[in-house]
Write an enzyme that holds these catalytic residues in place. Structure first.
Site, mmCIF file in Angstrom:
data_model
loop_
_atom_site.group_PDB
_atom_site.id
_atom_site.type_symbol
_atom_site.label_atom_id
_atom_site.label_comp_id
_atom_site.label_asym_id
_atom_site.label_seq_id
_atom_site.Cartn_x
_atom_site.Cartn_y
_atom_site.Cartn_z
ATOM 1 N N GLU A 202 -34.739 -50.769 -18.123
ATOM 2 C CA GLU A 202 -35.450 -51.330 -19.286
ATOM 3 C C GLU A 202 -35.961 -52.729 -18.962
ATOM 4 O OE1 GLU A 202 -32.537 -51.036 -22.361
ATOM 5 O OE2 GLU A 202 -33.145 -49.036 -22.949
ATOM 6 N N THR B 13 -54.415 -41.248 -20.604
ATOM 7 C CA THR B 13 -53.392 -40.405 -20.001
ATOM 8 C C THR B 13 -53.728 -40.272 -18.521
ATOM 9 O OG1 THR B 13 -54.705 -38.499 -20.675
ATOM 10 C CG2 THR B 13 -52.836 -39.050 -22.051
ATOM 11 N N LYS C 7 -55.085 -35.868 -16.987
ATOM 12 C CA LYS C 7 -56.263 -35.035 -17.267
ATOM 13 C C LYS C 7 -57.195 -35.111 -16.057
ATOM 14 C CE LYS C 7 -55.782 -35.334 -22.286
ATOM 15 N NZ LYS C 7 -54.824 -36.373 -22.665
ATOM 16 N N ARG D 25 -47.822 -36.419 -16.167
ATOM 17 C CA ARG D 25 -48.000 -36.593 -17.610
ATOM 18 C C ARG D 25 -47.472 -37.961 -18.008
ATOM 19 N NH1 ARG D 25 -49.656 -31.843 -19.369
ATOM 20 N NH2 ARG D 25 -49.751 -32.717 -21.448
ATOM 21 N N ASP E 151 -60.109 -45.342 -25.651
ATOM 22 C CA ASP E 151 -59.112 -44.352 -25.234
ATOM 23 C C ASP E 151 -59.838 -43.370 -24.320
ATOM 24 O OD1 ASP E 151 -57.451 -42.202 -24.914
ATOM 25 O OD2 ASP E 151 -56.992 -41.932 -27.041
ATOM 26 N N TYR F 114 -32.366 -46.351 -14.006
ATOM 27 C CA TYR F 114 -32.675 -46.924 -15.324
ATOM 28 C C TYR F 114 -33.177 -48.356 -15.147
ATOM 29 C CZ TYR F 114 -32.373 -45.421 -20.106
ATOM 30 O OH TYR F 114 -32.699 -44.948 -21.335
HETATM 31 C C1 LIG Z 1 -58.300 -38.957 -26.348
HETATM 32 C C2 LIG Z 1 -56.828 -38.659 -26.289
HETATM 33 N N1 LIG Z 1 -55.957 -39.628 -26.576
HETATM 34 C C3 LIG Z 1 -54.631 -39.414 -26.555
HETATM 35 C C4 LIG Z 1 -54.110 -38.179 -26.225
HETATM 36 C C5 LIG Z 1 -52.634 -37.955 -26.311
HETATM 37 O O1 LIG Z 1 -52.048 -37.757 -25.094
HETATM 38 P P1 LIG Z 1 -50.580 -37.111 -24.987
HETATM 39 O O2 LIG Z 1 -50.718 -35.698 -25.376
HETATM 40 O O3 LIG Z 1 -50.255 -37.349 -23.557
HETATM 41 O O4 LIG Z 1 -49.692 -37.895 -25.903
HETATM 42 C C6 LIG Z 1 -54.984 -37.139 -25.907
HETATM 43 C C7 LIG Z 1 -54.443 -35.809 -25.548
HETATM 44 O O5 LIG Z 1 -55.035 -34.818 -25.518
HETATM 45 C C8 LIG Z 1 -56.380 -37.381 -25.949
HETATM 46 O O6 LIG Z 1 -57.264 -36.417 -25.701
#
Ligand SMILES: Cc1ncc(COP(=O)(O)O)c(C=O)c1O
Length: 434
Positions: free
Chosen positions: A59, A229, A232, A238, A203, A57
């Site tokens: 934090e 993320t 992918k 994950r 993003d 742990y």
């Molecule tokens: C562009 C985008 N942002 C955020 C996410 C969210 O990711 P998570 O499912 O890991 O929360 C995704 C998931 O598919 C995504 O395609």
């Protein structure tokens, strides 16, 4: 495949769980996985997930923890931050966000006050993500949202986005998508954000691996903040990473992630992110990311010549959208379910400029991606076979209403033949190959 030692430990102790793991391993080996947000993590990534870092742990952040015993976790987190910065060229990184959705929420809450902040992002049915302001997500409930979309050619219209931004004056301008097959012009988004005084957020969850491998232009130095993320195209565990251009932004984001939204970081996941970043910095990963795009392009071309409606006319990244209503008068869901029956797993998806009948649960399209099959070692020649199998499956489906219990196939034997060919193609590739 999962490390045999780990598997045998599980088998000895918990047969029920072991059986499920084995069934999932077999499924992932025997099926052709085309969900663009999925991949096969390497044995080393999976090994890191199974280490003793899961027991700790911590934090807080390195050097500023609320628990003792951080000598190795501090070193780990600092190492992974350095790898993220080096790979993506940003000077600041946070590696604690538990996944993509919390990472985006971390950024919004770092800069915006609930019920005051304004976000401009892509609409869900044109390829945006739920966390880009959908009304069913808190991002759409806590903030004022303006959604932009694609033009009549299914691509971004930067002049129109600029016009909307000048009018709406968002605090955060978001680009980066869940279902957009074209390159993103980060320079243009950065310019628009600066012009309207917004923080620019990319993003890049879907394309992080392509950026790391040089198969998609980088958001650096154009975008203020980048989220993605790690599971992918980047092929890690994950989780998520947040990058920021300056120290003040990063400080606000760090505070928003912890203690704002989360408790203790998942150190075993952070270790696995580190492994994935190490892999993504290799020359082999560069080849992989370019092959992902080459495969997607080839798959799109082969489907197009067989009469499929490829949204925006093709792809420049790892994914394709097919409007199956336009080409075959079929609902996306029927096609996705049928493809799974023959062993090709993808998802039904909304498409821009669709028919009036389109709804999120009954969309006009399907979404296909090549990250997983490219990890297995498939190349352009395999895309020709795959396109043919997808085409045969779709052409074997009945259009119009189907009554309860009625087969969706025109010819059941043809479906069985296709399923055997899919299995043969899938199993001729390992589930992890560099
Ligand atoms: C562009 C985008 N942002 C955020 C996410 C969210 O990711 P998570 O499912 O890991 O929360 C995704 C998931 O598919 C995504 O395609």
């Amino acid at each position: 495949m999962l490390d045999q030692t780990i598997l045998s430990i599980l088998k000895e102790q918990d047969q029920q769980l072991f059986d499920l793991v084995l069934r999932e391993e077999t499924r992932q080996h025997e099926q052709i996985r085309l969900i663009p947000s999925e991949n096969y993590a390497s044995p080393a990534v999976k090994a890191a997930l199974a280490t003793s870092f899961t027991n700790k742990y911590g934090e807080g952040y390195p050097g500023r923890r609320y628990y003792q015993g951080q000598v190795n976790t501090d070193a780990l987190e600092l190492m992974v931050i350095e790898r993220a910065k080096a790979l993506f060229g940003y000077p600041h990184a946070n590696v604690q966000a538990l996944s993509g959705a919390p990472a985006n929420l971390g950024v919004y809450t770092a800069f915006l006050k609930p019920f005051e902040g304004k976000i401009m992002a892509m609409r869900l049915d044109h390829g945006g993500h739920l966390t880009h302001g959908s009304p069913v997500s808190v991002t759409g409930q806590w903030f004022e949202i303006l959604s932009y979309g694609c033009n009549e050619n299914d691509v971004l219209d930067y002049e129109e986005i600029r016009r909307q931004a000048l009018e709406f004056k968002p605090d955060v301008l978001v680009c980066g998508y869940t279902a957009y097959p074209r390159l993103i012009d980060f320079e243009k988004f950065g310019e628009i954000a600066r012009e309207v005084g917004a923080i620019s957020l990319a993003d890049v969850s879907h394309i992080a691996g392509l950026i790391a491998g040089g198969a998609h232009p980088s958001p650096w130095p154009h975008m203020d903040v980048v989220t993605f993320t790690t599971h992918k195209t980047l092929r890690g565990p994950r989780a998520a990473i947040i990058l920021a251009k300056d120290a003040d932004m990063m400080d606000r984001i760090d505070k928003a992630v912890f203690p704002g939204l989360q408790g203790g970081p998942h150190f075993n996941t952070i270790a696995a992110i580190g492994v994935a970043l190490g892999e993504a910095a290799s020359p082999a990963f560069k080849d992989y990311s370019h092959q992902v795009v080459a495969n997607a392009k080839k798959l799109g071309e082969e489907l197009k010549v067989r009469g499929h409606h490829v949204v925006s006319g093709g792809t420049e990244n790892h994914l394709l959208l097919l409007d199956v209503r336009k080409s075959h008068k079929l609902p996306g869901k029927r096609v996705a379910v049928a493809l799974e029956e023959v062993g090709i797993v993808l998802n039904f998806n909304t498409v821009p400029n669709a028919s009036d009948r389109q709804k999120p649960l009954f969309p006009d399209g399907i979404r296909l991606g090549t990250p997983s099959i490219t990890t297995r070692g498939m190349k352009e020649t395999d895309m020709v076979r795959l396109a043919s199998l997808i085409d045969r499956t779709i052409n074997n489906l009945k259009t119009g209403k189907i009554s309860e219990g009625e087969s969706a196939w025109k010819d059941d034997d043809e479906a069985v033949t296709i399923a055997a060919a899919v299995r043969e193609l899938a199993t001729s590739f390992p589930t992890f190959a560099w």
